[in-house]
Motif scaffolding. Sequence first.
Motif, mmCIF file in Angstrom:
data_model
loop_
_atom_site.group_PDB
_atom_site.id
_atom_site.type_symbol
_atom_site.label_atom_id
_atom_site.label_comp_id
_atom_site.label_asym_id
_atom_site.label_seq_id
_atom_site.Cartn_x
_atom_site.Cartn_y
_atom_site.Cartn_z
ATOM 1 N N MET A 1 0.815 -1.178 0.000
ATOM 2 C CA MET A 1 0.000 0.000 0.000
ATOM 3 C C MET A 1 0.870 1.259 0.000
ATOM 4 O O MET A 1 1.975 1.256 0.525
ATOM 5 C CB MET A 1 -0.867 -0.011 1.260
ATOM 6 C CG MET A 1 -2.237 0.470 0.972
ATOM 7 S SD MET A 1 -3.113 0.706 2.499
ATOM 8 C CE MET A 1 -4.414 -0.417 2.281
ATOM 9 N N MET A 2 0.362 2.345 -0.535
ATOM 10 C CA MET A 2 1.130 3.559 -0.690
ATOM 11 C C MET A 2 1.408 4.256 0.650
ATOM 12 O O MET A 2 2.466 4.833 0.844
ATOM 13 C CB MET A 2 0.382 4.514 -1.629
ATOM 14 C CG MET A 2 1.195 5.685 -2.050
ATOM 15 S SD MET A 2 0.313 6.530 -3.325
ATOM 16 C CE MET A 2 0.933 8.134 -3.081
ATOM 17 N N LEU A 3 0.462 4.201 1.586
ATOM 18 C CA LEU A 3 0.642 4.849 2.875
ATOM 19 C C LEU A 3 1.748 4.206 3.699
ATOM 20 O O LEU A 3 2.327 4.834 4.566
ATOM 21 C CB LEU A 3 -0.671 4.835 3.663
ATOM 22 C CG LEU A 3 -1.793 5.708 3.091
ATOM 23 C CD1 LEU A 3 -3.044 5.556 3.926
ATOM 24 C CD2 LEU A 3 -1.375 7.155 3.023
ATOM 25 N N GLU A 4 2.042 2.970 3.419
ATOM 26 C CA GLU A 4 3.111 2.282 4.143
ATOM 27 C C GLU A 4 4.482 2.843 3.782
ATOM 28 O O GLU A 4 5.428 2.727 4.551
ATOM 29 C CB GLU A 4 3.070 0.783 3.843
ATOM 30 C CG GLU A 4 1.851 0.103 4.422
ATOM 31 C CD GLU A 4 1.745 -1.358 4.008
ATOM 32 O OE1 GLU A 4 2.577 -1.825 3.200
ATOM 33 O OE2 GLU A 4 0.818 -1.999 4.487
ATOM 34 N N ASN A 5 4.597 3.509 2.641
ATOM 35 C CA ASN A 5 5.876 4.065 2.203
ATOM 36 C C ASN A 5 6.175 5.425 2.824
ATOM 37 O O ASN A 5 7.283 5.928 2.690
ATOM 38 C CB ASN A 5 5.895 4.189 0.678
ATOM 39 C CG ASN A 5 5.872 2.833 0.004
ATOM 40 O OD1 ASN A 5 6.325 1.848 0.576
ATOM 41 N ND2 ASN A 5 5.326 2.791 -1.205
ATOM 42 N N ILE A 6 5.186 6.041 3.507
ATOM 43 C CA ILE A 6 5.382 7.351 4.128
ATOM 44 C C ILE A 6 5.959 7.144 5.526
ATOM 45 O O ILE A 6 5.396 6.428 6.343
ATOM 46 C CB ILE A 6 4.058 8.137 4.208
ATOM 47 C CG1 ILE A 6 3.516 8.406 2.805
ATOM 48 C CG2 ILE A 6 4.247 9.439 4.978
ATOM 49 C CD1 ILE A 6 2.178 9.067 2.778
ATOM 50 N N THR A 7 7.056 7.820 5.792
ATOM 51 C CA THR A 7 7.674 7.702 7.113
ATOM 52 C C THR A 7 7.064 8.739 8.049
ATOM 53 O O THR A 7 6.443 9.723 7.607
ATOM 54 C CB THR A 7 9.194 7.930 7.021
ATOM 55 O OG1 THR A 7 9.411 9.276 6.608
ATOM 56 C CG2 THR A 7 9.848 6.964 6.051
ATOM 57 N N TRP A 8 7.283 8.527 9.345
ATOM 58 C CA TRP A 8 6.787 9.480 10.321
ATOM 59 C C TRP A 8 7.448 10.846 10.127
ATOM 60 O O TRP A 8 6.835 11.886 10.304
ATOM 61 C CB TRP A 8 7.045 8.976 11.747
ATOM 62 C CG TRP A 8 6.003 7.997 12.196
ATOM 63 C CD1 TRP A 8 6.145 6.663 12.313
ATOM 64 C CD2 TRP A 8 4.651 8.310 12.544
ATOM 65 N NE1 TRP A 8 4.960 6.102 12.724
ATOM 66 C CE2 TRP A 8 4.016 7.099 12.873
ATOM 67 C CE3 TRP A 8 3.901 9.475 12.604
ATOM 68 C CZ2 TRP A 8 2.700 7.024 13.268
ATOM 69 C CZ3 TRP A 8 2.584 9.400 13.009
ATOM 70 C CH2 TRP A 8 1.985 8.189 13.330
ATOM 71 N N LYS A 9 8.692 10.834 9.772
ATOM 72 C CA LYS A 9 9.418 12.078 9.547
ATOM 73 C C LYS A 9 8.793 12.866 8.398
ATOM 74 O O LYS A 9 8.576 14.078 8.497
ATOM 75 C CB LYS A 9 10.886 11.769 9.237
ATOM 76 C CG LYS A 9 11.733 13.002 9.083
ATOM 77 C CD LYS A 9 13.182 12.642 8.803
ATOM 78 C CE LYS A 9 14.000 13.892 8.593
ATOM 79 N NZ LYS A 9 15.389 13.611 8.272
ATOM 80 N N SER A 10 8.458 12.204 7.303
ATOM 81 C CA SER A 10 7.813 12.861 6.158
ATOM 82 C C SER A 10 6.442 13.391 6.544
ATOM 83 O O SER A 10 6.056 14.506 6.170
ATOM 84 C CB SER A 10 7.669 11.888 4.992
ATOM 85 O OG SER A 10 8.913 11.432 4.575
ATOM 86 N N TYR A 11 5.696 12.581 7.286
ATOM 87 C CA TYR A 11 4.354 12.963 7.720
ATOM 88 C C TYR A 11 4.415 14.208 8.609
ATOM 89 O O TYR A 11 3.686 15.183 8.390
ATOM 90 C CB TYR A 11 3.681 11.810 8.463
ATOM 91 C CG TYR A 11 2.378 12.191 9.108
ATOM 92 C CD1 TYR A 11 1.234 12.389 8.342
ATOM 93 C CD2 TYR A 11 2.275 12.368 10.492
ATOM 94 C CE1 TYR A 11 0.039 12.748 8.928
ATOM 95 C CE2 TYR A 11 1.093 12.732 11.087
ATOM 96 C CZ TYR A 11 -0.034 12.920 10.303
ATOM 97 O OH TYR A 11 -1.213 13.285 10.880
ATOM 98 N N LEU A 12 5.282 14.205 9.626
ATOM 99 C CA LEU A 12 5.388 15.334 10.547
ATOM 100 C C LEU A 12 5.908 16.591 9.849
ATOM 101 O O LEU A 12 5.472 17.712 10.153
ATOM 102 C CB LEU A 12 6.279 14.965 11.729
ATOM 103 C CG LEU A 12 5.682 13.907 12.673
ATOM 104 C CD1 LEU A 12 6.686 13.530 13.743
ATOM 105 C CD2 LEU A 12 4.385 14.391 13.294
ATOM 106 N N THR A 13 6.798 16.435 8.900
ATOM 107 C CA THR A 13 7.284 17.567 8.127
ATOM 108 C C THR A 13 6.151 18.196 7.322
ATOM 109 O O THR A 13 5.991 19.422 7.296
ATOM 110 C CB THR A 13 8.434 17.134 7.189
ATOM 111 O OG1 THR A 13 9.478 16.549 7.959
ATOM 112 C CG2 THR A 13 8.977 18.317 6.409
ATOM 113 N N ALA A 14 5.351 17.375 6.681
ATOM 114 C CA ALA A 14 4.221 17.868 5.894
ATOM 115 C C ALA A 14 3.198 18.572 6.786
ATOM 116 O O ALA A 14 2.687 19.650 6.442
ATOM 117 C CB ALA A 14 3.571 16.727 5.120
ATOM 118 N N VAL A 15 2.916 17.989 7.945
ATOM 119 C CA VAL A 15 1.966 18.599 8.875
ATOM 120 C C VAL A 15 2.507 19.941 9.366
ATOM 121 O O VAL A 15 1.774 20.937 9.437
ATOM 122 C CB VAL A 15 1.661 17.647 10.055
ATOM 123 C CG1 VAL A 15 0.922 18.368 11.168
ATOM 124 C CG2 VAL A 15 0.851 16.458 9.576
#
Length: 137
Positions: A1-15
């Motif tokens: 799945m595509m969401l599995e490729n997003i790291t926490w670091k990428s997620y928090l940076t985007a937020v």
Amino acid sequence: MMLENITWKSYLTAVAVVVCIYYAFYLILIYRRRMKAMILGAPIGKEQEEHIEGGFEQLEILKEEIHHSILEEVGTDTSKEELIVQFRNRLVNYGGLRQPTLRDALTKFLIQRSESICGITFTKEELEQQWNSMVKN
């Protein structure tokens, strides 16, 4: 799945980026008047509050003077026209007529006290017309 490729670091940076952009727009909308005042050289912040506060203090003194020296002194032995002339003479140098908040407070005061002390009823429009003619001069 595509969401599995997003790291926490990428997620928090985007937020963090989205939150920063949101608050930047929010602050621009909220403080645009202050920024405009700063650019034009108008009083801002505490200076503006002190200016208005001083105006309210001056208004309270003026209201007391009008109450005692005009309204109580003439009582019910005056006409509407005479009372307006006395108001105009007392307010000719009052700069608060240019500030809507102070002007409205003075108008309400005069309407209430003129009726209760002198038995003379003014409308807001009558007094506003007098103030408009005084401010233009």
